[in-house]
Design a protein around this motif. Structure first.
Motif, PDB file in Angstrom:
ATOM      1  N   ASP A   1      -1.927   2.802  -0.498  1.00 29.58           N
ATOM      2  CA  ASP A   1      -2.301   1.490   0.048  1.00 29.58           C
ATOM      3  C   ASP A   1      -1.124   0.560  -0.219  1.00 29.58           C
ATOM      4  O   ASP A   1      -0.954   0.067  -1.334  1.00 29.58           O
ATOM      5  CB  ASP A   1      -3.569   0.976  -0.606  1.00 29.58           C
ATOM      6  CG  ASP A   1      -3.981  -0.402  -0.102  1.00 29.58           C
ATOM      7  OD1 ASP A   1      -3.256  -1.003   0.717  1.00 29.58           O
ATOM      8  OD2 ASP A   1      -5.037  -0.889  -0.544  1.00 29.58           O
ATOM      9  N   CYS A   2      -0.318   0.340   0.786  1.00 25.63           N
ATOM     10  CA  CYS A   2       0.907  -0.441   0.608  1.00 25.63           C
ATOM     11  C   CYS A   2       0.646  -1.920   0.343  1.00 25.63           C
ATOM     12  O   CYS A   2       1.559  -2.649  -0.024  1.00 25.63           O
ATOM     13  CB  CYS A   2       1.813  -0.275   1.817  1.00 25.63           C
ATOM     14  SG  CYS A   2       2.467   1.399   1.961  1.00 25.63           S
ATOM     15  N   SER A   3      -0.583  -2.360   0.509  1.00 21.78           N
ATOM     16  CA  SER A   3      -0.890  -3.765   0.239  1.00 21.78           C
ATOM     17  C   SER A   3      -1.069  -4.026  -1.255  1.00 21.78           C
ATOM     18  O   SER A   3      -1.038  -5.178  -1.683  1.00 21.78           O
ATOM     19  CB  SER A   3      -2.146  -4.196   1.005  1.00 21.78           C
ATOM     20  OG  SER A   3      -3.283  -3.520   0.513  1.00 21.78           O
ATOM     21  N   GLU A   4      -1.237  -2.968  -2.038  1.00 20.98           N
ATOM     22  CA  GLU A   4      -1.430  -3.128  -3.484  1.00 20.98           C
ATOM     23  C   GLU A   4      -0.717  -2.013  -4.239  1.00 20.98           C
ATOM     24  O   GLU A   4      -1.346  -1.245  -4.967  1.00 20.98           O
ATOM     25  CB  GLU A   4      -2.922  -3.117  -3.819  1.00 20.98           C
ATOM     26  CG  GLU A   4      -3.670  -4.297  -3.219  1.00 20.98           C
ATOM     27  CD  GLU A   4      -5.107  -4.375  -3.687  1.00 20.98           C
ATOM     28  OE1 GLU A   4      -5.367  -3.990  -4.843  1.00 20.98           O
ATOM     29  OE2 GLU A   4      -5.946  -4.821  -2.902  1.00 20.98           O
ATOM     30  N   LEU A   5       0.583  -1.951  -4.083  1.00 22.56           N
ATOM     31  CA  LEU A   5       1.353  -0.900  -4.751  1.00 22.56           C
ATOM     32  C   LEU A   5       1.372  -1.100  -6.260  1.00 22.56           C
ATOM     33  O   LEU A   5       1.447  -2.225  -6.748  1.00 22.56           O
ATOM     34  CB  LEU A   5       2.772  -0.876  -4.213  1.00 22.56           C
ATOM     35  CG  LEU A   5       2.917  -0.364  -2.790  1.00 22.56           C
ATOM     36  CD1 LEU A   5       4.340  -0.582  -2.296  1.00 22.56           C
ATOM     37  CD2 LEU A   5       2.542   1.091  -2.694  1.00 22.56           C
TER      38      LEU A   5
END
Length: 91
Positions: free
Chosen positions: A64-68
């Motif tokens: 999930d690239c929104s919460e690396l």
């Protein structure tokens, strides 16, 4: 399919089609790393089996690239190191 080539052994791009995967194989790419979730709208059904039938290796590491988080960076670095010397396409 257009993609960005970081160097001789690493490139990244959008979700490839089955034809794109064939083209990647013909261009000499050896490994496909998929960072997208299986539920992604444009996910390619049976991507793993398509890649493996082409004689390439496939690794699915959904992120999930929104919460690396740090462990994801470290895991990805380990994946790249594990395939060192091989031509890797990431999407």
């Amino acid at each position: 399919m257009e993609y960005y080539r970081y160097d001789e052994n690493l490139a990244s791009g959008t979700q490839p089609s089955a034809e794109d995967l064939q083209d990647l194989k013909e261009e000499g790419w050896e490994v496909v790393v998929n960072l997208s979730a299986a539920s992604t709208r444009n996910a390619l059904k049976d991507e793993a089996s398509i890649v493996e039938r082409l004689g390439m290796e496939y690794l699915h590491f959904p992120v999930d690239c929104s919460e690396l988080e740090a462990f994801q960076y470290l895991t990805f670095k380990g994946i790249l190191n594990g395939f060192a010397g091989r031509r890797i396409f990431v999407h």
